[in-house]
Design a protein around this motif. Structure first.
Motif, PDB file in Angstrom:
ATOM      1  N   THR A 103       5.662  -3.493   4.269  1.00  0.00           N
ATOM      2  CA  THR A 103       4.648  -2.487   4.597  1.00  0.00           C
ATOM      3  C   THR A 103       3.674  -2.317   3.430  1.00  0.00           C
ATOM      4  O   THR A 103       2.459  -2.211   3.625  1.00  0.00           O
ATOM      5  N   GLN A 139       3.886   0.998  11.280  1.00  0.00           N
ATOM      6  CA  GLN A 139       5.292   0.972  11.697  1.00  0.00           C
ATOM      7  C   GLN A 139       5.654   2.244  12.474  1.00  0.00           C
ATOM      8  O   GLN A 139       6.391   2.182  13.447  1.00  0.00           O
ATOM      9  N   ASP A 158       2.737  -4.049  11.957  1.00  0.00           N
ATOM     10  CA  ASP A 158       3.889  -3.727  11.111  1.00  0.00           C
ATOM     11  C   ASP A 158       5.117  -3.412  11.955  1.00  0.00           C
ATOM     12  O   ASP A 158       5.373  -2.248  12.282  1.00  0.00           O
TER      13      ASP A 158
END
Ligand code: DUT
Ligand code: MG
Length: 240
Positions: free
Chosen positions: A48, A89, A169
């Motif tokens: 990330t 994410q 992500d």
């Protein structure tokens, strides 16, 4: 018009502003415009953080991140970010209609553009089954969506902006293999550069290059074929 969206990392080192340990060290790789790059690695390995350096959520402390050959710290932030679609994410949907959620990053998107993005993200059919289709309110006070449906909506949100660079992500984790590969095939058609963080070996099949991260470092990189020959760790992930 030449294809845009090349991304290159040159010996990048990075630590978070409040910390004195590097979370990324000596990362070098490049993705040509239109290529797909898969990034794998255990939790906390820096995936990330690596993606975040591209739209300059953070800046590299050492080395450089280049977008189409230009150090991204020398680019105007708005110009840089306009060409990047980032699907984080943690999915963020707000209480509003499906159409509003998809056009969040491009307020002037037409309904046709919204539908096109939803089709590519493999979520159009699901939307058509909702009570008010694209006008259905979702979020806290609206219809609840599954984890995989939310992931695809947020991918549609990135696609509606027609980015040259698409950062995903770990946002296909809740999709079954068939839906995911249909999605990746659609994305390939867009000929944008894709950096895809994933835990699933099934998503690396379409990638031109795979990066294997470990503890902030690039352990190995290459095509699926190359890694199967050269990386014991990759072989182990593949066989597990
Ligand atoms: N880290 C921080 N501050 C932050 C975010 C992360 O210090 O704001 C640390 C935690 C970790 C390292 O950076 O030791 C890398 O984190 P990152 O989130 O980049 O790892 P990941 O590979 O994306 O992990 P996951 O697979 O759990 O998403
Ligand atoms: Mg992460």
């Amino acid at each position: 018009r030449p294809l845009k969206g090349a991304v290159e990392f040159r010996q990048v080192g990075f630590r978070y502003p409040d910390s004195d340990v590097n979370v990324l060290s000596d990362i070098s790789f490049s993705a040509r415009a239109g290529e797909t790059l898969a990034i794998m690695g255990s939790t906390g390995s820096g995936k990330t953080s690596l993606l975040g350096l591209i739209p300059r959520l953070y800046e590299a402390d050492e080395g450089a991140v280049l977008v189409d050959g230009i150090d991204n710290r020398k680019m105007e932030l708005e110009t840089l970010r306009r060409q990047i679609g980032y699907v984080p994410q943690e999915i963020m949907l707000f209480s509003g209609t499906v159409a509003e959620n998809i056009s969040w990053g491009k307020r002037d998107a037409s309904l046709d553009e919204i539908k096109d993005a939803a089709k590519r993200a493999q979520i159009h059919e699901t939307i058509m089954k909702l009570p008010l289709q694209y006008d259905t309110v979702i979020g806290q006070k609206g219809v609840n969506l599954s984890g995989g449906q939310k992931q695809r909506l947020s991918i549609a949100r990135a696609l509606v902006r027609k980015p040259a660079i698409l950062l995903l992500d770990d946002c296909t984790s809740a999709l079954d293999v068939r839906t995911e590969s249909a999605l990746l095939a659609e994305l390939k058609d867009l000929s944008c550069t894709i950096l895809l963080v994933t835990q699933k070996i099934s998503s690396t099949a379409n990638a031109d290059t795979i990066l294997l991260m470990d503890d902030g470092r690039l352990l190995a990189s290459g095509s699926h074929h190359e890694l199967m020959q050269n990386s014991l760790l990759y072989q182990r992930i593949y066989e597990s």
